[in-house]
Every structure is written in structure tokens, then in C-alpha cells.
Design an enzyme around this catalytic site. Structure first.
Site, PDB file in Angstrom:
ATOM      1  N   HIS A 133       0.846  -1.189   0.000  1.00 38.22           N
ATOM      2  CA  HIS A 133       0.000   0.000   0.000  1.00 38.22           C
ATOM      3  C   HIS A 133       0.880   1.236   0.000  1.00 38.22           C
ATOM      4  O   HIS A 133       2.069   1.187   0.347  1.00 38.22           O
ATOM      5  CB  HIS A 133      -0.940   0.014   1.214  1.00 38.22           C
ATOM      6  CG  HIS A 133      -0.245   0.300   2.524  1.00 38.22           C
ATOM      7  ND1 HIS A 133      -0.118   1.561   3.039  1.00 38.22           N
ATOM      8  CD2 HIS A 133       0.388  -0.519   3.398  1.00 38.22           C
ATOM      9  CE1 HIS A 133       0.532   1.502   4.189  1.00 38.22           C
ATOM     10  NE2 HIS A 133       0.853   0.252   4.429  1.00 38.22           N
ATOM     11  N   CYS A 134       0.280   2.356  -0.422  1.00 40.32           N
ATOM     12  CA  CYS A 134       0.965   3.635  -0.341  1.00 40.32           C
ATOM     13  C   CYS A 134       0.183   4.519   0.621  1.00 40.32           C
ATOM     14  O   CYS A 134      -0.478   4.011   1.521  1.00 40.32           O
ATOM     15  CB  CYS A 134       1.075   4.271  -1.729  1.00 40.32           C
ATOM     16  SG  CYS A 134      -0.516   4.517  -2.559  1.00 40.32           S
ATOM     17  N   ALA A 135       0.243   5.822   0.450  1.00 36.83           N
ATOM     18  CA  ALA A 135      -0.412   6.713   1.408  1.00 36.83           C
ATOM     19  C   ALA A 135      -1.927   6.636   1.341  1.00 36.83           C
ATOM     20  O   ALA A 135      -2.610   6.911   2.329  1.00 36.83           O
ATOM     21  CB  ALA A 135       0.041   8.159   1.162  1.00 36.83           C
TER      22      ALA A 135
END
Length: 615
Positions: free
Chosen positions: A26-28
């Protein structure tokens, strides 16, 4: 509101379950999934999950936009996967090299590092605020500790990237860290710092020069090295007898990799980073305000395709080489313009719930996270999105004229403004106002309206009956012991208990979804009614045991055609609730959904109409 656990469970089911997931990260704001078969994914069904802002396939990767809750949903998602996806990676089909694969690889390496990268950048912004307002002195211990904390990831970036690159390339994380340690070892680092003074620029290794290079904050040297490591280590492991692997494999790997990376890969990666930094500056110098306009205007488009993280290593490299990044101001105003457009959209929307959501997402965009505002409102009404693109482009062009730059890779939002500079700081303020006010006023002037195709779809005259899919008892949907159904988060409908373990088509149409564990079926009528039939609660855990589908996705079915048989007694014996919710997932598109039988435990037969839909 659906819980994070429920969101993770629904996404997990819609993407094909554990068997179809090759890698998860995942990212932000996004859950990023590499799947073995993207054809199993129903993007529309994912979009309908409460809590999911948008689902899309980009460069072969499924991206589920969740906003600020992504960390919690990811944790629940990984619990469903058993905490790791590495053991399934060997079955993933090898992809041919392409630009899309390159972008996906860079994004995959940087995404896990982003929370620390953003956190350190924001600490630098905080330190700048405290100094600018003379709240602390640059000689104070507090300033030095904050400065040290803010610089941690940038100084030791090779270590962070070593771990994420090892996970991306499916190799040993600890050997990757060892490679980063070789780059950052005092012999190399001190030699690089003292080269100008001593005139010694390398050490000799069997007649080959090991160059003194400052690898602090570098990106490409460690990525190149870990990529080569992934092939070399796999080859050595394969050729070494199992009894000697623990001794021979790491020994040979390090003996080969350390000289190779210090002599070839490290310097090559460092030079590449230098050339990229020089190239970016040249584009801005040669292209001037036009280049800045394009980057500022197209920033949201890059976000849409998940390609914006590919810019991060360029900014980091630019910062490492020059101490500043001239790219970030354009990204800043791209975010702020989306915020301004979303604020205006909130004023124009009449629905109170939608109005509140627009204001909330606009504030989030103001702080640097644009997906909720962009997907939830600006793109939905289109015009605000286009106005924001124009405002961002104009603002970025203005800032480039006055040589705007940033001294930290912080989340491009209003809180990081102290890290931005120009010929005069007033130009930063003016650029920000152009982005926010320009998008806000432009959206108010142009206005919003519902998309034509949506209006056409809603305006269709629909009067259609839905029939019982079972022989048995019908109950109110509110009685289902699952909030997703009882609170009608998936849609309005009813629930059933079957007498004979058979599911029939409640309407004529096309099978749009048949989950791989066969416990849920989706069907869409010719008039556009979308129905989900879910056999039992949590029956995904049975992994298809006792379920026998009679149709497949894409089949055309007629009303009362047999779709599925299931072993109801086995479901009960395993401790699962056998209730069968039937929900109309696009119920909000219709004027009225009238249920013929509104009581509980009413006997029904296939052929009894249970719901009538009108527009």
C-alpha cells in the site's frame, strides 16, 4: 460506515481471494495488489464497497483507493492473507519489460517507504516553522534533534530502499541490507567526503578501481544492486546442494555482489541519478513556464493512473544532488487546486450529506491527499476537475518564473509551505492563492451538473419485478446478522432461508459475477437492475465446499432458471449462518423499490414476486 475489517473482507472476496493474490502492498492512500488473473476482478463491484473511493487497474496493478484508512484496511487485508504473499510469488507469470512495468516497479519499491519519507519531510517542515517564527534557535538541542529526525530517511535511504526492493524482487531482505551497508560503510563515505582534499578518489581491488562515491540519499545504486542480487542469489541457491546452502549461498553472494556493486552498479546508478537531476533542471530551464504548466496541470492525471510515485525518486535524487527540488512546487499547486475545486463543489451541491463529504475531502486535499476530493467529487462532476487542472497549470507556471523550489520531500500540502522558497516568498503565497482561489472561483462560475450518461440511465422508465430465488422463508434484510447487509451498505433488498438448497434466477439477465468459492452470484437484468445473491454469512471460508454452480460468468439466464445448489446442512454444521441476502446493489439509481412482503418469516416459492422496481 463499514468497518475496516469488512472493507478488507469485501475487497479480498472481489479480487478472487488468496489464490489470486501474488503480492499486496500500500501507499499513502491506496491498497496496491498484483494479481495472477486480473480478469477475475469486477472493478464496478469494488467501487460499490462502502469505504472504497475508487478501484482501477493501472500498469497491470490493481489499485484500490481508500484514503486515510488504507493502513488499517491493509493490516486487516494482510491478516486474511496470513501476513505474507512471498510464498505465492513463484507462480506469478513473468512480465515482459515495458514502461508500465517500470513504473509499477518503482511505485512498488517506494510505496512502503512513503510513510517514513512523508513523516521525515513534515518534521523538516515543522522545524522550519519553529525557526521562522523564532520559537527555537538553530543552535538549540531541540532544533538539532528535529533536524536529525527529519534527515534520517534521506541520509540512510539506501537501507530503506534495500528492504522494499528485496520484497519487490523477491530476494533476501538481509542480504539486501548488507549491500546497502557496503555503500554506506565509513571507508566509502569518508573517502568520498575527503576526496577533494586528499585527491584520492578510489581504492584498488585486484587492479580494478573502487570509486569513492557519496551514496547518501541515492536511489538507483541500491535498486540496481538488489535487482542483480535477486537473480544471483536465486542462481546460487539453485546450484548449491541443500546441505551446504546456509554456508555457501550467502558467502558466494556477498563475495560476488560487494565488488560488483562498488565497482560497477553503484557508480553507474549514481551517474544515472546525476544525469536525471541535471535533465530535470534542463527541462525546467529550457521549457520554462510551459514545462511547469504541464507538470502542474497533469499531476492529478498521474495520480489517476498511480504514476505519481514514479516522480518521488527523481525528487529525492534531485534533492541529494542539488539540495533542492524544483519539481515539488508544481505538485503542491496541483493538490491545492483540487482542494479549491472540491470546496466550490461542496457549496454547489444541495444534498447535505454530499456537501459535508465534499468539504471534508477538500480539507484532506489541502493537506496533500487528493484522492477523496478528486475521485469522490471533482471527477464525478468533471468540470471542477478540468478547472483545477487549468488553475494548477497557471499557478505552477507562475512559480517557475520566480524560481520556486522546495528544500524537503514533504507531503505537498499547506502544512509543508515553510519548506518552499522563491525569489521572494510572496510569490509562493501568490502561487498558492492562484491554485486554490482560481479553482474555487472557476468552479463556482462554470457550475456542476450530473453527467449526461448518468442522467440518461436514471431517466429510463423501469417497472420490473424481482422474483423469489428460493423455496422457503423470506425475512427483512434488517434481520441479517451482518452490518454490511442489515444496514444496507451493499444495497436494499430482502433475505431468505431455503428449504431445498437451490438458488434460482430472480430475474432474466446476465451472470456478471460468480465468486470462485461459489457462495455469491451477481446478475444484471437487461434494464440495468443489478442483483447480488449471497448464500450464507462468512461462507467464503468453506472455499467452495458444498456449492455447485449451474452457470458461469457471461451466461444469459431466464427468470427461475436454476443457478446454484448448495449443502445447507453442511453450512449449519460448520457453524455458519445459512441466511441468503438478496440485494439490489444499484438501488440508488431507481425512484422506488417496493417490497410486496414486508413481514418476517413469510413463506415464498420461486415464481412469487417479492420486489417491484420503478423509476
Amino acid at each position: 460506515m463499514m468497518s475496516n475489517q469488512k472493507i478488507a473482507q469485501e475487497v479480498f472476496e472481489q479480487v478472487g481471494g488468496e489464490k489470486n493474490i501474488a503480492n499486496a502492498t500500500h501507499c499513502a492512500t491506496r491498497l496496491r495488489l498484483n494479481l495472477k488473473d486480473n480478469q477475475q476482478v469486477d472493478l464496478k463491484a469494488l467501487d460499490q464497497i462502502d469505504g472504497v473511493i475508487k478501484a482501477q487497474l493501472s500498469n497491470g496493478q490493481l489499485q484500490v483507493v481508500l484514503g486515510g484508512k488504507v493502513n488499517d484496511v491493509y493490516e486487516e487485508f494482510m491478516n486474511l492473507l496470513g501476513g505474507s504473499t512471498n510464498e505465492r510469488s513463484s507462480t506469478v507469470e513473468k512480465k515482459k519489460f515495458s514502461f508500465g512495468l517500470l513504473i509499477e516497479t518503482i511505485s512498488g519499491i517506494f510505496s512502503p517507504v512513503l510513510p517514513v519519507l512523508i513523516g521525515c519531510g513534515m518534521i523538516q517542515a515543522l522545524n522550519a516553522v519553529l525557526v521562522n517564527f523564532k520559537l527555537i534557535d538553530v543552535e538549540s538541542g531541540l532544533y538539532q534533534i528535529l533536524q536529525m529526525t527529519g534527515d534520517l530517511i534521506f541520509y540512510f535511504l539506501p537501507f530503506f530502499l534495500a528492504v522494499s526492493a528485496a520484497r519487490k524482487f523477491k530476494t533476501s531482505e538481509y542480504l539486501a541490507i548488507a549491500l546497502a551497508a557496503a555503500f554506506m560503510y565509513p571507508t566509502i563515505m569518508n573517502g568520498a567526503m575527503n576526496a577533494a582534499e586528499t585527491g584520492i578518489k578510489s581504492i584498488d581491488l585486484l587492479g580494478l578501481p573502487v570509486l569513492f562515491v557519496n551514496y547518501k540519499s541515492t536511489v538507483f545504486p541500491i535498486i540496481f544492486s538488489v535487482w542483480v542480487l535477486s537473480y544471483l542469489y536465486r542462481f546460487i541457491e539453485k546450484k548449491t546442494p541443500e546441505a551446504f546452502r546456509i554456508l555457501i549461498s550467502p558467502l558466494l553472494t556477498l563475495v560476488i555482489m560487494i565488488p560488483l556493486q562498488l565497482i560497477v552498479l553503484g557508480p553507474a546508478g549514481s551517474y544515472l541519478g546525476n544525469y536525471i537531476a541535471v535533465g530535470v533542471n534542463y527541462i525546467y530551464t529550457a521549457g520554462g513556464f510551459l514545462g511547469a504548466f504541464l507538470l502542474g496541470a497533469l499531476r492529478p492525471v498521474l495520480v489517476m493512473f498511480g504514476m505519481h510515485y514514479a516522480i518521488t525518486p527523481i525528487m529525492v535524487q534531485e534533492l541529494a544532488e542539488t539540495g533542492i527540488t524544483i519539481i515539488l512546487p508544481a505538485l503542491l499547486v496541483g493538490n491545492l487546486a483540487q482542494s479549491g475545486a472540491a470546496f466550490a463543489t461542496g457549496f454547489l451541491i444541495k444534498d447535505k450529506a454530499q456537501k459535508s463529504g465534499a468539504f471534508t475531502s477538500a480539507f484532506t486535499a489541502l493537506c496533500g491527499i487528493t484522492e477523496p476530493a478528486m475521485y469522490g467529487y471533482n471527477l464525478k462532476y468533471k468540470k471542477p476537475f478540468y478547472v483545477a487542472l487549468a488553475a494548477a497549470g497557471i499557478s505552477a507556471a507562475y512559480l517557475s518564473i520566480f524560481h520556486a523550489y522546495s528544500t524537503a520531500v514533504a507531503l505537498p500540502g499547506i502544512l509543508a509551505l515553510p519548506t518552499y522558497h522563491a525569489d521572494n516568498y510572496i510569490h509562493i503565497i501568490i502561487g498558492v492563492l492562484i491554485a486554490i482561489i482560481g479553482a474555487f472561483v472557476g468552479t463556482l462560475v462554470i457550475g456542476i451538473k450530473q453527467e449526461p450518461e448518468q442522467q440518461a440511465e436514471v431517466s429510463k422508465e423501469i417497472s420490473e419485478k424481482i422474483y423469489s430465488p428460493v423455496n422457503g422463508k423470506m425475512q427483512l434484510l434488517e434481520t441479517v446478522k451482518d452490518d454490511v447487509f442489515s444496514q444496507k451498505l451493499m444495497g436494499d433488498g430482502v433475505a431468505f432461508i431455503s428449504n431445498d438448497g437451490k438458488i434460482y434466477a430472480p430475474i432474466s439477465g446476465e451472470i456478471t459475477m460468480l465468486f470462485d468459492t461459489h457462495h455469491a452470484i451477481g446478475i444484471r437484468s437487461e434494464s440495468g437492475i443489478e442483483i447480488l445473491i449471497h448464500v450464507g454469512l462468512d461462507t467464503i471460508n468453506l472455499k467452495g465446499a458444498g456449492f455447485n454452480p449451474q452457470v458461469k460468468v457471461g451466461d444469459k439466464v431466464t427468470n427461475q432458471q436454476l443457478l446454484l445448489t448448495f449443502d445447507q446442512e453442511a453450512i449449519i454444521e460448520k457453524g455458519y449462518d445459512p441466511i441468503i441476502p438478496l440485494v439490489i446493489t444499484n438501488h440508488s439509481e431507481f425512484k422506488d423499490i417496493r417490497k410486496k412482503m414486508n413481514g418476517t418469516d413469510l413463506s415464498v416459492q420461486t415464481g412469487d414476486w417479492i420486489i417491484e422496481i420503478e423509476n
